[in-house]
Design a protein around this motif. Structure first.
Motif, PDB file in Angstrom:
ATOM      1  N   VAL A   1       0.867  -1.180   0.000  1.00 52.52           N
ATOM      2  CA  VAL A   1       0.000   0.000   0.000  1.00 52.52           C
ATOM      3  C   VAL A   1       0.901   1.228   0.000  1.00 52.52           C
ATOM      4  N   GLY A   2       0.727   2.109  -1.005  1.00 56.13           N
ATOM      5  CA  GLY A   2       1.588   3.276  -1.129  1.00 56.13           C
ATOM      6  C   GLY A   2       1.128   4.446  -0.272  1.00 56.13           C
ATOM      7  N   MET A   3       2.027   5.415  -0.088  1.00 56.48           N
ATOM      8  CA  MET A   3       1.720   6.638   0.651  1.00 56.48           C
ATOM      9  C   MET A   3       0.693   7.459  -0.130  1.00 56.48           C
ATOM     10  N   PRO A   4      -0.387   7.911   0.515  1.00 55.42           N
ATOM     11  CA  PRO A   4      -1.404   8.712  -0.183  1.00 55.42           C
ATOM     12  C   PRO A   4      -0.837  10.030  -0.686  1.00 55.42           C
ATOM     13  N   ARG A   5      -1.374  10.469  -1.815  1.00 55.73           N
ATOM     14  CA  ARG A   5      -0.995  11.758  -2.391  1.00 55.73           C
ATOM     15  C   ARG A   5      -2.198  12.689  -2.304  1.00 55.73           C
ATOM     16  N   PRO A   6      -2.061  13.845  -1.649  1.00 49.98           N
ATOM     17  CA  PRO A   6      -3.204  14.764  -1.533  1.00 49.98           C
ATOM     18  C   PRO A   6      -3.304  15.689  -2.744  1.00 49.98           C
ATOM     19  N   ASN A   7      -4.507  16.205  -2.965  1.00 49.26           N
ATOM     20  CA  ASN A   7      -4.662  17.249  -3.977  1.00 49.26           C
ATOM     21  C   ASN A   7      -4.227  18.589  -3.391  1.00 49.26           C
ATOM     22  N   ALA A   8      -3.774  19.464  -4.248  1.00 46.26           N
ATOM     23  CA  ALA A   8      -3.317  20.780  -3.791  1.00 46.26           C
ATOM     24  C   ALA A   8      -4.284  21.847  -4.308  1.00 46.26           C
ATOM     25  N   PRO A   9      -4.578  22.832  -3.468  1.00 46.67           N
ATOM     26  CA  PRO A   9      -4.020  23.053  -2.111  1.00 46.67           C
ATOM     27  C   PRO A   9      -4.936  22.530  -1.009  1.00 46.67           C
ATOM     28  N   ASP A  10      -6.088  21.934  -1.363  1.00 48.15           N
ATOM     29  CA  ASP A  10      -7.106  21.628  -0.351  1.00 48.15           C
ATOM     30  C   ASP A  10      -6.774  20.426   0.520  1.00 48.15           C
ATOM     31  N   SER A  11      -6.058  19.464  -0.021  1.00 51.87           N
ATOM     32  CA  SER A  11      -5.729  18.224   0.710  1.00 51.87           C
ATOM     33  C   SER A  11      -6.967  17.510   1.234  1.00 51.87           C
ATOM     34  N   ASP A  12      -8.091  17.644   0.501  1.00 51.72           N
ATOM     35  CA  ASP A  12      -9.318  16.969   0.938  1.00 51.72           C
ATOM     36  C   ASP A  12      -9.621  15.719   0.110  1.00 51.72           C
ATOM     37  N   THR A  13      -8.696  15.368  -0.785  1.00 47.29           N
ATOM     38  CA  THR A  13      -8.853  14.155  -1.591  1.00 47.29           C
ATOM     39  C   THR A  13      -7.504  13.460  -1.658  1.00 47.29           C
ATOM     40  N   MET A  14      -7.519  12.138  -1.514  1.00 47.13           N
ATOM     41  CA  MET A  14      -6.275  11.373  -1.493  1.00 47.13           C
ATOM     42  C   MET A  14      -6.273  10.298  -2.583  1.00 47.13           C
ATOM     43  N   ILE A  15      -5.095  10.072  -3.143  1.00 47.01           N
ATOM     44  CA  ILE A  15      -4.878   8.957  -4.067  1.00 47.01           C
ATOM     45  C   ILE A  15      -3.785   8.074  -3.484  1.00 47.01           C
ATOM     46  N   ALA A  16      -4.084   6.791  -3.339  1.00 45.22           N
ATOM     47  CA  ALA A  16      -3.091   5.835  -2.843  1.00 45.22           C
ATOM     48  C   ALA A  16      -3.075   4.625  -3.764  1.00 45.22           C
ATOM     49  N   MET A  17      -1.883   4.134  -4.050  1.00 41.22           N
ATOM     50  CA  MET A  17      -1.743   2.979  -4.929  1.00 41.22           C
ATOM     51  C   MET A  17      -1.647   1.701  -4.094  1.00 41.22           C
ATOM     52  N   VAL A  18      -2.338   0.678  -4.550  1.00 41.22           N
ATOM     53  CA  VAL A  18      -2.292  -0.637  -3.910  1.00 41.22           C
ATOM     54  C   VAL A  18      -1.780  -1.638  -4.942  1.00 41.22           C
ATOM     55  N   VAL A  19      -0.760  -2.384  -4.594  1.00 44.55           N
ATOM     56  CA  VAL A  19      -0.194  -3.390  -5.490  1.00 44.55           C
ATOM     57  C   VAL A  19      -0.743  -4.759  -5.099  1.00 44.55           C
ATOM     58  N   PRO A  20      -1.470  -5.433  -5.983  1.00 48.45           N
ATOM     59  CA  PRO A  20      -1.980  -6.769  -5.660  1.00 48.45           C
ATOM     60  C   PRO A  20      -0.854  -7.806  -5.692  1.00 48.45           C
ATOM     61  N   SER A  21      -1.118  -8.950  -5.117  1.00 51.18           N
ATOM     62  CA  SER A  21      -0.161 -10.057  -5.176  1.00 51.18           C
ATOM     63  C   SER A  21      -0.293 -10.835  -6.478  1.00 51.18           C
ATOM     64  N   SER A  22      -1.414 -10.632  -7.192  1.00 53.31           N
ATOM     65  CA  SER A  22      -1.702 -11.383  -8.416  1.00 53.31           C
ATOM     66  C   SER A  22      -1.679 -10.452  -9.622  1.00 53.31           C
ATOM     67  N   GLY A  23      -1.677 -11.060 -10.815  1.00 52.43           N
ATOM     68  CA  GLY A  23      -1.605 -10.300 -12.052  1.00 52.43           C
ATOM     69  C   GLY A  23      -2.909  -9.616 -12.412  1.00 52.43           C
ATOM     70  N   PRO A  24      -2.885  -8.670 -13.369  1.00 54.59           N
ATOM     71  CA  PRO A  24      -4.074  -7.897 -13.718  1.00 54.59           C
ATOM     72  C   PRO A  24      -5.250  -8.740 -14.187  1.00 54.59           C
ATOM     73  N   ALA A  25      -4.988  -9.828 -14.910  1.00 55.18           N
ATOM     74  CA  ALA A  25      -6.070 -10.630 -15.472  1.00 55.18           C
ATOM     75  C   ALA A  25      -6.457 -11.814 -14.586  1.00 55.18           C
ATOM     76  N   ASP A  26      -5.820 -11.951 -13.412  1.00 58.76           N
ATOM     77  CA  ASP A  26      -6.108 -13.096 -12.542  1.00 58.76           C
ATOM     78  C   ASP A  26      -7.419 -12.894 -11.787  1.00 58.76           C
ATOM     79  N   GLN A  27      -8.103 -13.989 -11.517  1.00 60.72           N
ATOM     80  CA  GLN A  27      -9.345 -13.923 -10.759  1.00 60.72           C
ATOM     81  C   GLN A  27      -9.094 -13.408  -9.345  1.00 60.72           C
ATOM     82  N   GLU A  28      -7.911 -13.703  -8.801  1.00 63.61           N
ATOM     83  CA  GLU A  28      -7.583 -13.222  -7.454  1.00 63.61           C
ATOM     84  C   GLU A  28      -7.593 -11.687  -7.389  1.00 63.61           C
TER      85      GLU A  28
END
Length: 736
Positions: A454-481
């Motif tokens: 789970v990555g560090m959230p990135r806030p929007n500027a200048p309000d910082s009222d919305t966050m984007i965080a990246m999550v890396v799955p253990s499985s591939g993009p097309a996997d059912q998991e």
């Protein structure tokens, strides 16, 4: 309808130059519109009304500088075995390459792998991510050239560089598939007609239809988001049905001609009128069914699929219009060259045609041949039970491509999930601290399985009222998991302590598209099957014939699904069919296949079985009527099916990931439907059921509308006008 088409065909023949001039003017206007209005196609997939799309919309609103739907490039820097990518001399090469990209056009973001720690554990490679503010197909050549030049500079210094992502996806090359399909169609038409002039007319009208539809789609890009596969799908269908529809009418026209009428201008006009009123009626009905089935795809609610279906439906309608108007006019120009007197004499002396002999073979052993057809289709359909749906990514690209090399290198170094990261978007409602939000996410997601990082959230500027965080799955993009992880994340984050969270990213969008199509497939199939049964009941005035035709359609579809899974998912004969990387079937394939095959199956059903019904109504016993119907139509249906299979199969050579499996699936479906269902299973069924096949309750016969598809009432009117009364027992358009 038959009378109107009769007059239309006759009028077009008599005013040939006027009709041709009108079509030339239309072509010029559409071509000018395309030249002035054409813009780039849109390669992106969007899905309104879903969580992933709503999150993208929020990002666009709160992060105006963040190109969430722009092209991405993963630049993989690799060193030889035993070397260290972080060594000063190697790190300098990487930084020089990134510095050269800073001035790249359309650049939206650029990450330094030494800052983001995208360094392989064994330090053999590093990954930098380049983001652009335009989708891949919209990127100017200056941007892609800058990316390639930077990679070459690093490679010249001894470092291996591979580029993944969609930034370097080249526009597909067009033309080769169409040419191959046309060549094969020309050969089949020459064999069918025995004359180059007659063979050339269906190709000429089909090419005109495809050209018009392609130009219209290009013009539409100025007003609509048109997927890059839209024009190719329309061309594929336009060529196939355009040639077939013209073939059906032209074949009937030639069957109406006699040694006396072929040399008589008035006789030829009458013959083309009758052909237009009979075979043309079947063409209009069949084309309408295909268009309705395609337009029905709009119920799925996916914009790019709706646009593709609408363009394909418009192409079908255009092919019908050209067949019933321009073809009669062109028949006037070729005159007597459409058929020779020698061929007419040989035709009149011909014994029972091969189609009649085949029908006789089937009707003498209907149980054996019927069971053989059923068992064969069922066996081919078995792999369909393992159908998996997904959208393509770099993992489905050719193993020799740079995209696939980069994909595999990233998966080996960091795990398969790094090729399909998920994006968490949180609407916090107020200014928030990224560190606190990060701690909350770590705690909330600690019990969710399948998360690599789970990555560090990135806030929007200048309000910082919305966050984007990246999550890396253990499985591939097309996997059912990964699909399961998306659902688990949405459920868990719905109970988060703060903020309203959504899960998005291209991987999540693809999963949502696949799920929506899968959810829509059975309801759409039910609608199509119900429509087929109703329309065929109107045409054939029967209950059992529509039932058998509909079951046959389902058998063809499921057999085509089975063949698709076996080749494109399991990899059976993959090299033979040019499949670089077996994997899940593209999500849109099943529902597109159902819509198109439904209409095409009805073509062959109408042209074959209406002639059988005519013979039965005119007094022949049920078995003899089958032989008569096949004698009159089997040859043209075989030619039409071979042309359609050839055109579809040629599109397997396309370098577009969506088009190749569609071409294979349609070719397989037409092959199964025309030769196994319509020409084997259907006559066996009709022979077994006899007169019962044509039974319809009297009350239902009164309720159902009367549609003169094959021109039966037209024949009665023309016979009455000629003074024949009821004395003429021959079938409409039968050889005289």
């Amino acid at each position: 309808m038959a009378t109107f088409l009769y007059r239309l065909g006759k009028g077009a023949y008599r005013r040939a130059w006027l009709v041709i001039a009108i079509w030339v003017a239309i072509a010029a206007a559409v071509g000018a519109g395309a030249y002035q209005l054409a813009e780039e196609t849109d390669p992106s997939f969007s899905l309104p009304g879903t969580e992933s799309q709503e999150a993208f919309d929020l990002i666009e609103e709160r992060f105006p500088d963040y190109a969430a739907d722009g092209a991405k490039a993963n630049v993989v820097f690799a060193v030889d075995e035993g070397e260290d990518i972080t060594a000063p001399e190697n790190a300098e090469i990487v930084r020089e390459t990134l510095a050269s990209l800073q001035e790249s056009p359309n650049l939206a973001s650029l990450t330094d792998p030494f800052e983001t720690q995208m360094i392989a554990p064994d330090k053999s490679l590093a990954v930098a991510t380049v983001g652009y503010d335009e989708p891949g197909f919209s990127l100017p050549s200056e941007a892609t050239d800058a990316l390639e030049d930077a990679a070459e500079q690093a490679a010249d210094q001894g470092m291996r560089v591979e580029i993944g992502g969609d930034a370097l996806v080249a526009p597909p090359e067009m033309g080769s598939s169409e040419i191959i399909g046309l060549v094969v169609a020309a050969v089949v038409l020459v064999v069918t007609f025995g004359a180059f002039v007659a063979a050339g007319l269906p190709i000429l009208t089909a090419v005109l239809g495809v050209g018009l539809s392609t130009a219209a789609i290009a013009a539409a890009t100025a007003f609509l988001d048109v997927n890059e596969s839209t024009g190719t799908l329309a061309s594929m269908l336009g060529l196939a049905v355009g040639i077939d529809y013209a073939l059906f009418i032209l074949f009937r026209y030639r069957s109406e001609l006699t040694e006396e009428t072929v040399g008589d201008h008035g006789g030829r006009a009458e013959a083309i009128g009758k052909a237009n009123g009979t075979a043309g009626g079947a063409v209009v009905f069949a084309g309408t069914i295909v268009a309705i089935a395609l337009l029905g795809l709009a119920v799925v609610g996916i914009p790019f699929l709706t646009t593709m279906a609408a363009a394909a439906a418009a192409t079908i309608v255009l092919a019908v219009l050209i067949a019933v108007t321009l073809l009669p006019a062109l028949a006037r120009l070729v005159g007597r060259r459409i058929v020779s007197e020698k061929r007419l004499r040989r035709r009149s002396e011909e014994r029972t045609p091969a189609g009649g002999r085949w029908a006789g073979f089937i009707t003498r052993r209907p149980v054996v041949m019927g069971l053989l057809a059923l068992v064969s289709l069922a066996a081919i359909a078995v792999p369909a039970t393992d159908l998996e749906l997904a959208l393509p990514d770099d993992g489905s690209a050719s193993e020799e491509s740079s995209q696939r090399q980069a994909y595999d290198m990233i998966a080996d170094a960091f795990g398969p999930g790094y090729n399909g990261s998920l994006m968490l978007v949180g609407d916090m409602g107020e200014a928030s601290d990224p560190e606190q939000v990060y701690g909350m996410l770590q705690q909330t997601l600690s019990e969710v399985d399948g998360i690599e990082n789970v990555g560090m959230p990135r806030p929007n500027a200048p309000d910082s009222d919305t966050m984007i965080a990246m999550v890396v799955p253990s499985s591939g993009p097309a996997d059912q998991e990964t699909a399961d992880l998306v659902h688990d994340l949405r459920e868990t984050l719905g109970e988060a302590e703060s903020g309203e969270w959504s899960v998005t990213g291209q991987t999540a969008v693809n999963i949502d598209i696949s799920q929506r199509i899968l959810d829509s497939l059975l309801p759409y199939l039910a609608i199509v099957v119900g429509l087929a049964f109703l329309l065929l009941m109107i045409v054939f005035r029967s209950l059992l014939v529509p039932l058998a035709a509909t079951v046959g359609f389902l058998l063809s579809v499921f057999a085509a699904f089975g063949a698709l899974v076996a080749v494109f998912q399991w990899g059976w004969g993959a090299s033979l069919f040019g499949v670089d990387q077996p994997g899940p079937i593209m999500s849109v394939m099943p529902i597109i296949l159902v819509g198109i095959v439904f209409g095409l199956a009805m073509d062959y059903q109408i042209f074959l079985v209406t002639r059988i019904r005519e013979a039965f109504v005119h007094g022949e016993d049920p078995v003899k009527a089958i032989v008569t119907g096949f004698s009159l139509t089997a040859r043209v249906v075989v030619a039409a099916a071979l042309i359609m299979v050839s055109v579809f199969a040629a599109f397997m050579l396309s370098d577009m990931e969506m088009i190749a499996p569609i071409g294979f699936g349609l070719a397989a479906a037409v092959l199964f439907d025309a030769f196994v269902v319509r020409m084997t299973l259907m006559p066996a069924f009709l022979a077994l059921t006899g007169k019962a096949a044509w039974w319809l309750p009297a009350w239902l016969d009164r309720v159902l509308p009367k549609v003169d598809v094959e021109g039966e009432r037209l024949a009665e009117r023309l016979d009455a006008e000629s003074g024949g009364g009821e004395s003429e027992p021959e079938l409409v358009g039968a050889r005289k």
